[in-house]
Motif scaffolding. Structure first.
Motif, PDB file in Angstrom:
ATOM      1  N   VAL A   1       0.888  -0.987   0.017  1.00 33.04           N
ATOM      2  CA  VAL A   1      -0.043   0.036   0.190  1.00 33.04           C
ATOM      3  C   VAL A   1       0.919   1.220  -0.019  1.00 33.04           C
ATOM      4  O   VAL A   1       0.723   2.195  -0.831  1.00 33.04           O
ATOM      5  CB  VAL A   1      -0.999  -0.094   1.248  1.00 33.04           C
ATOM      6  CG1 VAL A   1      -1.575   1.339   1.329  1.00 33.04           C
ATOM      7  CG2 VAL A   1      -2.091  -1.002   1.048  1.00 33.04           C
ATOM      8  N   ALA A   2       1.887   1.246   0.966  1.00 37.20           N
ATOM      9  CA  ALA A   2       2.884   2.452   0.976  1.00 37.20           C
ATOM     10  C   ALA A   2       3.525   2.753  -0.468  1.00 37.20           C
ATOM     11  O   ALA A   2       3.640   3.762  -0.854  1.00 37.20           O
ATOM     12  CB  ALA A   2       3.917   2.118   1.980  1.00 37.20           C
ATOM     13  N   ARG A   3       3.731   1.502  -1.332  1.00 36.99           N
ATOM     14  CA  ARG A   3       4.533   1.597  -2.545  1.00 36.99           C
ATOM     15  C   ARG A   3       3.648   2.295  -3.652  1.00 36.99           C
ATOM     16  O   ARG A   3       3.820   3.120  -4.315  1.00 36.99           O
ATOM     17  CB  ARG A   3       4.969   0.432  -2.925  1.00 36.99           C
ATOM     18  CG  ARG A   3       6.437  -0.127  -2.134  1.00 36.99           C
ATOM     19  CD  ARG A   3       7.041  -1.346  -2.698  1.00 36.99           C
ATOM     20  NE  ARG A   3       6.053  -2.500  -2.503  1.00 36.99           N
ATOM     21  CZ  ARG A   3       6.321  -3.144  -1.190  1.00 36.99           C
ATOM     22  NH1 ARG A   3       7.025  -2.832  -0.450  1.00 36.99           N
ATOM     23  NH2 ARG A   3       5.665  -4.229  -0.922  1.00 36.99           N
ATOM     24  N   ARG A   4       2.169   1.651  -3.601  1.00 37.50           N
ATOM     25  CA  ARG A   4       1.301   2.227  -4.563  1.00 37.50           C
ATOM     26  C   ARG A   4       0.999   3.685  -4.455  1.00 37.50           C
ATOM     27  O   ARG A   4       0.736   4.428  -5.032  1.00 37.50           O
ATOM     28  CB  ARG A   4       0.158   1.525  -4.527  1.00 37.50           C
ATOM     29  CG  ARG A   4       0.366  -0.198  -5.043  1.00 37.50           C
ATOM     30  CD  ARG A   4      -0.741  -0.934  -5.464  1.00 37.50           C
ATOM     31  NE  ARG A   4      -0.259  -2.163  -5.509  1.00 37.50           N
ATOM     32  CZ  ARG A   4      -1.305  -3.035  -6.083  1.00 37.50           C
ATOM     33  NH1 ARG A   4      -2.663  -2.805  -6.378  1.00 37.50           N
ATOM     34  NH2 ARG A   4      -0.920  -4.377  -6.301  1.00 37.50           N
ATOM     35  N   VAL A   5       0.869   4.093  -3.134  1.00 37.51           N
ATOM     36  CA  VAL A   5       0.481   5.241  -2.468  1.00 37.51           C
ATOM     37  C   VAL A   5       1.799   6.409  -2.847  1.00 37.51           C
ATOM     38  O   VAL A   5       1.598   7.618  -3.272  1.00 37.51           O
ATOM     39  CB  VAL A   5       0.004   5.542  -1.048  1.00 37.51           C
ATOM     40  CG1 VAL A   5      -0.311   7.345  -0.591  1.00 37.51           C
ATOM     41  CG2 VAL A   5      -1.249   4.739  -0.944  1.00 37.51           C
ATOM     42  N   GLY A   6       2.854   5.785  -2.864  1.00 31.70           N
ATOM     43  CA  GLY A   6       4.178   6.574  -3.339  1.00 31.70           C
ATOM     44  C   GLY A   6       4.293   7.640  -1.864  1.00 31.70           C
ATOM     45  O   GLY A   6       5.050   8.649  -1.869  1.00 31.70           O
TER      46      GLY A   6
ATOM     47  N   LEU B   1      -8.204  13.455  10.879  1.00 37.72           N
ATOM     48  CA  LEU B   1      -8.565  12.346   9.642  1.00 37.72           C
ATOM     49  C   LEU B   1      -8.724  11.031  10.326  1.00 37.72           C
ATOM     50  O   LEU B   1      -8.265  10.472  11.093  1.00 37.72           O
ATOM     51  CB  LEU B   1      -7.599  12.427   8.669  1.00 37.72           C
ATOM     52  CG  LEU B   1      -7.358  13.435   7.761  1.00 37.72           C
ATOM     53  CD1 LEU B   1      -7.247  15.024   8.278  1.00 37.72           C
ATOM     54  CD2 LEU B   1      -6.083  13.279   6.690  1.00 37.72           C
ATOM     55  N   ASN B   2     -10.083  10.676   9.912  1.00 34.68           N
ATOM     56  CA  ASN B   2     -10.302   9.081  10.394  1.00 34.68           C
ATOM     57  C   ASN B   2     -10.629   7.985   9.259  1.00 34.68           C
ATOM     58  O   ASN B   2     -11.033   8.499   8.198  1.00 34.68           O
ATOM     59  CB  ASN B   2     -11.311   9.289  11.437  1.00 34.68           C
ATOM     60  CG  ASN B   2     -12.783   9.414  10.795  1.00 34.68           C
ATOM     61  OD1 ASN B   2     -13.465   8.457  10.166  1.00 34.68           O
ATOM     62  ND2 ASN B   2     -13.311  10.761  10.510  1.00 34.68           N
TER      63      ASN B   2
ATOM     64  N   ALA C   1      -4.090  -0.015   6.728  1.00 34.52           N
ATOM     65  CA  ALA C   1      -3.482   0.717   5.476  1.00 34.52           C
ATOM     66  C   ALA C   1      -4.009   1.876   5.211  1.00 34.52           C
ATOM     67  O   ALA C   1      -3.508   2.841   4.829  1.00 34.52           O
ATOM     68  CB  ALA C   1      -3.985  -0.489   4.193  1.00 34.52           C
ATOM     69  N   GLU C   2      -5.623   2.156   5.847  1.00 32.49           N
ATOM     70  CA  GLU C   2      -6.169   3.289   5.640  1.00 32.49           C
ATOM     71  C   GLU C   2      -5.472   4.288   6.338  1.00 32.49           C
ATOM     72  O   GLU C   2      -5.412   5.500   6.185  1.00 32.49           O
ATOM     73  CB  GLU C   2      -7.525   3.139   5.771  1.00 32.49           C
ATOM     74  CG  GLU C   2      -8.539   2.534   4.953  1.00 32.49           C
ATOM     75  CD  GLU C   2      -9.878   2.517   5.164  1.00 32.49           C
ATOM     76  OE1 GLU C   2     -10.764   2.217   4.101  1.00 32.49           O
ATOM     77  OE2 GLU C   2     -10.296   2.473   6.418  1.00 32.49           O
TER      78      GLU C   2
ATOM     79  N   GLU D   1     -10.251   2.996  -2.124  1.00 36.64           N
ATOM     80  CA  GLU D   1     -10.160   1.484  -3.240  1.00 36.64           C
ATOM     81  C   GLU D   1      -8.674   1.084  -3.364  1.00 36.64           C
ATOM     82  O   GLU D   1      -8.547   0.021  -3.681  1.00 36.64           O
ATOM     83  CB  GLU D   1     -10.534   2.170  -4.445  1.00 36.64           C
ATOM     84  CG  GLU D   1     -12.166   2.584  -4.310  1.00 36.64           C
ATOM     85  CD  GLU D   1     -12.814   3.122  -5.624  1.00 36.64           C
ATOM     86  OE1 GLU D   1     -11.880   3.361  -6.670  1.00 36.64           O
ATOM     87  OE2 GLU D   1     -13.834   3.541  -5.794  1.00 36.64           O
ATOM     88  N   ILE D   2      -7.675   1.993  -2.796  1.00 38.53           N
ATOM     89  CA  ILE D   2      -6.306   1.802  -3.020  1.00 38.53           C
ATOM     90  C   ILE D   2      -5.965   0.307  -2.072  1.00 38.53           C
ATOM     91  O   ILE D   2      -5.798  -0.749  -2.893  1.00 38.53           O
ATOM     92  CB  ILE D   2      -5.428   2.681  -2.804  1.00 38.53           C
ATOM     93  CG1 ILE D   2      -5.698   3.676  -3.839  1.00 38.53           C
ATOM     94  CG2 ILE D   2      -3.866   2.151  -2.929  1.00 38.53           C
ATOM     95  CD1 ILE D   2      -4.679   4.974  -3.252  1.00 38.53           C
ATOM     96  N   PRO D   3      -6.337   0.324  -0.796  1.00 37.23           N
ATOM     97  CA  PRO D   3      -5.957  -0.896  -0.061  1.00 37.23           C
ATOM     98  C   PRO D   3      -7.064  -1.998  -0.370  1.00 37.23           C
ATOM     99  O   PRO D   3      -6.601  -3.228  -0.285  1.00 37.23           O
ATOM    100  CB  PRO D   3      -6.034  -0.605   1.444  1.00 37.23           C
ATOM    101  CG  PRO D   3      -6.794   0.814   1.165  1.00 37.23           C
ATOM    102  CD  PRO D   3      -6.590   1.374   0.126  1.00 37.23           C
ATOM    103  N   ALA D   4      -8.228  -1.677  -0.789  1.00 38.74           N
ATOM    104  CA  ALA D   4      -9.037  -2.726  -1.084  1.00 38.74           C
ATOM    105  C   ALA D   4      -8.530  -3.608  -2.297  1.00 38.74           C
ATOM    106  O   ALA D   4      -8.469  -4.778  -2.578  1.00 38.74           O
ATOM    107  CB  ALA D   4     -10.630  -2.184  -1.521  1.00 38.74           C
ATOM    108  N   GLN D   5      -8.073  -2.774  -3.627  1.00 34.33           N
ATOM    109  CA  GLN D   5      -7.404  -3.283  -4.521  1.00 34.33           C
ATOM    110  C   GLN D   5      -5.966  -4.083  -4.380  1.00 34.33           C
ATOM    111  O   GLN D   5      -5.848  -5.249  -4.879  1.00 34.33           O
ATOM    112  CB  GLN D   5      -7.031  -2.381  -5.836  1.00 34.33           C
ATOM    113  CG  GLN D   5      -6.529  -3.072  -6.984  1.00 34.33           C
ATOM    114  CD  GLN D   5      -7.585  -3.973  -7.822  1.00 34.33           C
ATOM    115  OE1 GLN D   5      -8.992  -3.680  -7.810  1.00 34.33           O
ATOM    116  NE2 GLN D   5      -7.380  -5.062  -7.913  1.00 34.33           N
TER     117      GLN D   5
END
Length: 373
Positions: free
Chosen positions: A12-17, A153-154, A336-337, A363-367
């Motif tokens: 997740v960290a990699r995809r979010v950058g 943020l939650n 992840a969120e 949707e990012i962590p879900a994918q």
């Protein structure tokens, strides 16, 4: 390293950058489990942790030691010392950040730090970038603050959090059933009352029904009363008497097992918390009513009242923390969120207020989860 467990948070960290932010420091109030350890270690790579304060009823020695091996300061106060410890440590973290020209991020469960910040240290709010919160308790705490000065943020109000609710309900019932079986008690065929029909309460009701328990439920929200009725559960108001009830489970996020309710319960009723903090049961009232108490099992305490005996599970703490909890790969949806929210908080400017994770980011962590299955 556990090679069986996929590097979900890392992917997740990699995809979010996510990039390192050395000028930000985390002030962490968290449960200390193996899954939380993965979150803290990976977030520490990008947002250095100033201190971790473990919620006492969920601390694991090996997790504390693993954090300390990475040079992270960890405190594990008792539950009654938790808020005082947070107050003392928060001021020190704020002062360190002010002197170093850093910004502080509150990363927590339960809204302790954001509440203490506004109650005692409002003059330091310009040092605080904001807060990341994982629980609904913490969101409610922030919304009770008059003139909130920072953004929170939650990930407590997301679709993935709703999915987790059913698994928390399963964990509550599985842990409870395991404990009661050890003292020769079967829950099948008995009547349970569940207070609260949110995501967790609904999961508890469904899991109880799967174990052949008759379930009545209550929620202060009349719409949720309609929902629980349509889901096939009894309304509490439909019961002739609370003397019929064998189990009372609080899942409301507030004090739902009140003195008024306790007074109506019959002999040998079992009291259980499914909430995130030791708040569901009015323990002070229960203590004052008891002539004496005894442990009949390491996790079951008998309260001998003048006219009956009530049984308290896990001293009023969440029963699912005793044994079986939610599978790591489900909990890591939220972690992840939280990781994404940390990045959002430092890379975007938010006004004071409470903000859930944006649906497109969820949707990012879900994918990622689907890709790693």
């Amino acid at each position: 390293m556990n090679t069986f467990h996929p590097d979900f948070l890392g992917e997740v960290a990699r995809r979010v950058g996510i990039q390192p932010h050395p000028n930000c420091r985390q002030f962490v109030v968290q449960h200390l489990y193996e899954d939380t350890l993965r979150l803290l270690l990976i977030s520490h790579q990008f947002f250095p942790i100033d201190v971790v304060i473990g919620v006492s009823y969920s601390g694991k020695k090996q997790v504390v030691e693993a954090l300390q091996q990475q040079g992270i300061r960890v405190l594990t106060p008792g539950f009654h010392e938790l808020e005082a410890t947070i107050q003392t440590e928060l001021k020190q973290s704020l002062e360190r950040c002010r002197l170093a020209g850093n910004q502080l991020i509150l990363h927590e469960v339960g809204g302790y730090a954001i509440t203490i910040l506004h109650k005692h240290y409002r003059e330091y709010c310009n040092v605080v970038r904001g807060s990341v919160e994982i629980t609904k308790q913490g969101v409610w705490a922030a919304r009770r603050i008059d003139n909130l000065l920072i953004p929170q943020l939650n990930c407590a109000e997301t679709r993935l959090k709703e999915i987790e609710g059913d698994y928390v309900g399963d964990a509550v019932v599985l842990s409870l059933d395991t404990i009661l079986r050890e003292i020769g008690y079967s829950i099948a065929g008995r009547l349970a009352l569940v207070n609260g029909y949110g995501w967790v309460g609904r999961g508890v009701c469904r899991s109880l029904r799967a174990k052949n328990v008759v379930v009545a439920a209550y929620d202060i929200d009349v719409i949720k009363q309609v929902a629980l009725k349509l889901d096939g559960f009894l309304l509490r108001s439909e019961l002739d008497s609370l003397n019929q009830v064998s189990l009372v489970i609080g899942a409301s996020g507030a004090c739902s097992i009140t003195p008024e309710l306790i007074d109506q319960l019959g002999h040998r009723t079992i009291l259980v918390s499914a909430s995130s903090k030791k708040i569901e049961i009015d323990l002070d009232y229960l203590h004052t009513q008891a002539q004496w108490t005894e442990f009949v099992h390491p996790h079951v305490q008998a309260y001998h009242l003048p006219d009956r005996v009530l049984y308290l599970v896990n001293q009023g703490y969440p029963v699912n923390f005793v044994g079986s909890s939610v599978p790591d790969e489900i909990v890591e949806f939220l972690f992840a969120e939280a990781l994404i929210l940390l990045e959002q908080l430092v890379s975007h400017d938010f006004s004071p207020g409470t903000f859930p994770l944006a649906p497109e980011l969820e949707e990012i962590p879900a994918q990622v989860w689907l890709d790693l299955r």
